[in-house]
Design an enzyme around this catalytic site. Structure first.
Site, PDB file in Angstrom:
ATOM      1  N   CYS A   1       0.836  -1.205   0.000  1.00  0.00           N
ATOM      2  CA  CYS A   1       0.000   0.000   0.000  1.00  0.00           C
ATOM      3  C   CYS A   1       0.871   1.256   0.000  1.00  0.00           C
ATOM      4  CB  CYS A   1      -0.944   0.004   1.195  1.00  0.00           C
ATOM      5  SG  CYS A   1      -0.116  -0.239   2.777  1.00  0.00           S
TER       6      CYS A   1
ATOM      7  N   HIS B   1      -0.938   0.938   7.578  1.00  0.00           N
ATOM      8  CA  HIS B   1      -1.475   0.974   6.209  1.00  0.00           C
ATOM      9  C   HIS B   1      -1.393   2.391   5.664  1.00  0.00           C
ATOM     10  CE1 HIS B   1      -3.942   0.118   2.757  1.00  0.00           C
ATOM     11  NE2 HIS B   1      -4.906   0.938   3.150  1.00  0.00           N
TER      12      HIS B   1
END
Length: 996
Positions: free
Chosen positions: A454, A827
């Protein structure tokens, strides 16, 4: 009397003489007469009406019948009996081989005189059966119209119950065989009128018996989907569809497209024949039904049908634009067919030879219909140019044909393409097809997470949304000797043109992977960004050195030489310069060094340090949600005694105090007037965004981006272990260091250094402080004194006389957010928008492009949230409040774009000349072909998956409880920053009650 009448009619007297004699007979018939005489007259008038070889004879027969029906009802009822009517309908009237064609007209004429008679019900029952039998015999359009006229005038004769359903179905079968045998205008108009009467009867039945609609439509679909018919069914069937209520459309289409018993060949045949209906001149809503079925097929991923039908029928639909009576419906169907066929240019290119001729014809027609159609067609053509660029040789004649017509803006084009793509059609069964995720309604494409990647996805999306950089990358030519940049170009091209909801960046990841990164582990996105930009920069520099050697060894043109000796693309887009100055506090000697940067890493000041009252020298200002507060002690802010902006002459007086925007170091002993607290407030009130400042203003003890920049550029004292080695003193001395921006990058990248090493835990910890992010940032750039004076004289760029600074305005483009408490975990996702120049280039005022208004740039540009495969609409409010709602989700990397100004004027003009700021660039042939092939592959994959899922679903028990359970959405997606891709779908899970 019957003998007299027959003799008169058969005589050779002139018609006017006959008419007078006939009139006397008719007047006599109004008088009382015996039953036998009435019966003879009724037989004669019936013979004249049914077998008369002239219109005159039939008219006389009709007139006599009407007189006897009116004045002798009992005798007429006795004559007009069930047995006689049955004989007429089954055996006909007249000699064998010359049966009368006027039986139905005769019955319709006589019915009006027996409606109240005791035998009426018997006659109605007979006719209900006989009209059904007649329709099953497939009568001609003329006879079918007579049946319809009879039943419309006498609805008591319409079949009832199951016979009524059968009658509707058989009537549709009749319509399916209608053919106009003549091409004369009168004959065509008569044929259309006959079809209208028949379909009008169906409408009448459907209004009173809605239960007959679906069986009728089932029969219609059976006819048009048949693969056994030698002759195609008549386009007159279009007249049937126009009377189907539109509120039934969704249910009908849903059941059709999800019916496993319908084969692909049948569906292809049906939709192909429906498209042929656009040529039917009296049809209403035909285009709506055709488009609805096409969308329904797209929703269940039956792309092979759509491709085949579009390519085989689009030219025929296009040809109908020549005819005003069918133009509106044909244009609607054409628009959808073209705008939805986005995986390949093939459909559009089929029309290219025909477009100039059609445009010329419509211009010549010079009607309101033609003018409106021309404008819509031009909009459609420009959408296709935008979607399938790179064919100048093919497009030139078309462009010449439509050059005088309005050109839609880019937002309108993207809206039309995004709205109509096959992959954007929603499927109400998506909750049962979890892998059949539709393309985001935003029109943007996500990136697949390849295992804690990510960090890369968020950086790629931020770079992609930097439109100037994206255009430059896409404009690169083949064979540019930059393998990594070429891979980035391919990735950007697929993000721009793919039909997939998300694509895999696997190839680019393997090429751009920093060698010290651990596979499968979470990484620092800022570190990846620095490495990526450095790789791209060095790769281009290597290419330039190669060309330099080629130049030395051979002759090269001046243009080529100039091209390869310019800055690299990374330098042009992200490169800035910064001057670092160190002053020895003993000898006051100042050393300076200018260095390039592609991002500014902003540290957080110690918690015990008040940034707003610190010795910051940088006059950074933010606009919009935040406004920089003036320093509490202006003397402290200006107190650095050693740097001059301009060497003063002996006669010079002390420089006047500088404003907040252009504040710098001042000479020791200069008066430093404190800046009043309301000065900034007054200026801020002039800004169109100031009304938003109060509602989004952060607490006074919170940080802001200008605070961190001020801290970054504030003077730093070098003492103790950090003493500076002064070359003049030849020893370590206390010193003061300061940094100043001397060239602002086109895209300013700011990294907030949230990760620090904790010596106690021996781990990197995260600073979770909320930092308010201004949507517009004013950054002063140090310029040469003579340049500053020149700028000030023209009042440009906010420069202040004597300050040495000019103000450069930046707009926020992207915010990369880190969710988590450690750099080794968590993330990344990003918020982005496309900041572009909305004013035309080449229209500068005083040599400087006119800046777009703050309000337009800041609040009219759509924000998007990119979270791996998921892309959704967002807003600046979400960007501002994300940390407030989710404390572990904090802004980490910021992208700002410089507004056109004096410093950036040359770059903006260069981009404009290259066509980068006006639409998406053309892609080279290999890249376009690769995208088209992948789009076709994706459609095939989706279709195969849809069929497999459909087969699975059909095997499940269809109990009401099962449907009701799946109706509820149990997925709670309230958490932020999840790495797993979100499944698409939604909507009602229940089937419509209409089942074929």
């Amino acid at each position: 009397m019957d003998k007299i009448l027959e003799a008169v009619v058969m005589s050779s007297y002139p018609n006017n003489v006959k008419q007078g004699l006939v009139r006397r007979v008719i007047e006599a018939a109004k008088q009382p007469m015996d039953s036998e005489q009435c019966w003879s007259m009724l037989e004669l008038s019936t013979k004249l009406y049914l077998t008369g070889d002239t219109k005159y004879k039939r008219e006389i027969g009709k007139e006599v019948l009407e007189v006897y029906g009116h004045y002798h009802p009992e005798e007429f009822e006795e004559f007009f009996n069930v047995r006689f009517l049955l004989s007429l309908l089954q055996e006909g009237y007249g000699p064998l081989g010359k049966r009368s064609h006027y039986v139905l007209d005769y019955i319709q004429l006589g019915l009006q005189f027996v409606l109240e008679s005791p035998s009426a019900n018997s006659i109605f029952s007979l006719l209900r059966i006989e009209v059904l039998r007649k329709v099953c015999e497939r009568p001609s359009p003329k006879q079918c119209a007579k049946i319809s006229k009879l039943l419309t005038q006498h609805p008591q004769c319409i079949p009832t119950g199951k016979h009524q359903l059968l009658f509707c179905q058989q009537l549709i079968r009749c319509i399916g065989q209608f053919q106009c045998v003549s091409e004369g205008e009168e004959e065509i108009m008569e044929f259309l009128e006959q079809v209208n009467k028949v379909s009008g009867l169906l409408q009448r039945i459907w209004r009173t018996q809605t239960s007959a609609i679906l069986p009728s439509l089932k029969e219609l679909f059976t006819i048009i989907s048949s693969t056994e018919e030698q002759e195609a069914p008549s386009n007159a069937l279009a007249s049937v569809v126009q009377f189907v209520p539109l509120e039934l459309m969704d249910g009908v289409i849903r059941n059709l497209t999800n019916d496993d018993s319908i084969t692909d060949v049948q569906m292809m045949m049906a939709i192909g024949r429906m498209i042929d209906w656009v040529s039917w001149p009296l049809g209403k809503n035909i285009d709506k039904w055709i488009i609805a079925l096409l969308k329904g097929l797209a929703a269940v991923k039956k792309f092979s049908i759509l491709i085949e039908v579009t390519l085989s029928k689009i030219e025929k639909v296009f040809s109908k634009l020549l005819y005003p009576i069918v133009r509106e419906g044909a244009l609607s169907v054409l628009q959808y067919m073209l705008l939805s066929f986005q995986h390949s240019h093939e459909a559009f290119h089929l029309l290219l030879p025909h477009i100039p001729r059609l445009v010329a014809s419509l211009k010549k027609e010079d009607s309101n219909s033609a003018t409106s159609s021309l404008e819509q067609l031009a909009e459609l053509i420009h959408c296709m140019f935008f979607r399938f660029s790179g064919f100048p040789d093919l497009y030139e004649p078309v462009l010449e044909a439509v050059k005088a017509l309005p050109i839609p803006n880019e937002d309108r084009i993207k809206h039309l393409l995004g709205q109509n793509a096959w992959t954007s059609q929603k499927n109400e069964l998506a909750c049962f097809y979890p892998r059949l995720a539709s393309k985001s309604e935003t029109g943007k494409i996500g990136l697949i997470n390849l295992g804690n990647t990510c960090y890369m996805n968020s950086i790629i999306q931020s770079l992609f949304m930097a439109s100037d950089f994206r255009h430059s990358v896409l404009n690169l030519t083949e064979g540019n000797s930059q393998p990594l940049m070429t891979k980035l170009q391919w990735l950007f091209a697929f993000l721009e043109h793919s039909q997939r909801p998300a694509i895999s960046p696997e190839s680019f990841l393997s090429a751009s992977w920093p060698p010290w990164f651990t596979p499968g582990a979470q990484q620092d996105c800022s570190e990846y960004l620095k490495y990526l930009l450095d790789r791209l920069h060095e790769e281009e520099k290597t290419g330039k050195r190669i060309y330099q050697k080629l130049k030395e060894s051979s002759l090269m043109s001046q243009a080529v030489e100039q091209h390869y000796l310019n800055k690299t693309l990374i330098e042009k887009m992200f490169g800035g310069k910064m001057m670092t100055k160190i002053r020895c506090l003993k000898c006051l000697n100042v050393s300076s060094r200018e260095e390039a940067f592609t991002d500014l890493s902003l540290a957080f000041p110690p918690s015990d340090r008040n940034v707003r009252g610190s010795t910051s020298i940088l006059p950074v200002e933010e606009i919009g949600p935040q406004f920089i507060e003036p320093p509490e002690n202006a003397g402290q802010l200006m107190g650095s005694p050693w740097i001059r902006r301009k060497a003063p002459k002996a006669s010079d007086h002390a420089a006047p105090p500088m404003s907040v925007e252009t504040l710098g170091f001042q000479e020791l002993g200069e008066a430093a007037n404190p800046v009043r607290g309301n000065d900034v407030g007054v200026d801020a009130a002039k800004d169109p965004l100031s009304t938003f400042g109060e509602q989004a203003c952060a607490p006074k003890d919170s940080r802001s981006v200008p605070d961190l920049i001020n801290y970054f550029l504030s003077p730093e004292r070098l003492t103790a272990e950090n003493k500076y080695h002064c070359e003049k003193c030849a020893s370590l001395q206390d010193a003061e260091k300061v940094a100043e921006l001397t060239e602002g990058p086109h895209y300013l990248i700011l990294t907030l250094l949230r990760f620090s090493f904790d010596p106690r835990t021996m781990k990197r910890k995260k600073i979770l402080d909320n930092v308010s992010i201004p949507v517009v940032l004013k950054l002063p750039i140090l310029v040469a004194p003579e340049e500053a004076e020149e700028v000030c004289q023209h009042g440009k760029d906010g420069a202040v006389p004597g300050s040495g600074f000019m103000t450069v305005v930046y707009d926020l483009c992207s915010v990369v957010v880190h969710s988590g408490i450690s750099s080794e975990s968590g993330h990344y996702y990003c918020y982005s928008r496309e900041c572009t120049d909305t004013v035309p280039h080449g229209q500068p005022r005083d040599g400087v492009p006119k800046p777009t208004s703050d309000k337009q740039l800041d609040f009219e540009i759509q924000w998007y949230l990119f979270n791996d495969t998921r892309v959704s609409f967002s807003s600046f409010e979400s960007v501002s409040n994300v940390t407030s709602f989710f404390p572990k989700d904090t802004a980490y990397v910021l992208f700002y774009r410089q507004r056109p100004g004096r410093q950036s004027c040359l770059l903006h003009e260069a981009l404009a000349e290259a066509g980068c700021l006006h639409g998406e660039p053309s892609l080279h042939k290999d890249l376009m072909e690769a995208i088209s092939k992948d789009n076709i592959l994706f459609l095939q994959e989706q279709e195969k998956e849809a069929r497999n899922r459909a087969a699975y679903i059909s095997a499940l028990p269809k109990s009401p409880l099962w449907w009701r359970d799946l109706d509820r959405d149990k997925d709670d997606d309230s958490s932020s920053g999840g790495c797993s891709p979100a499944a698409g779908g939604g909507g009602s899970g229940s089937f419509h009650g209409l089942v074929f």
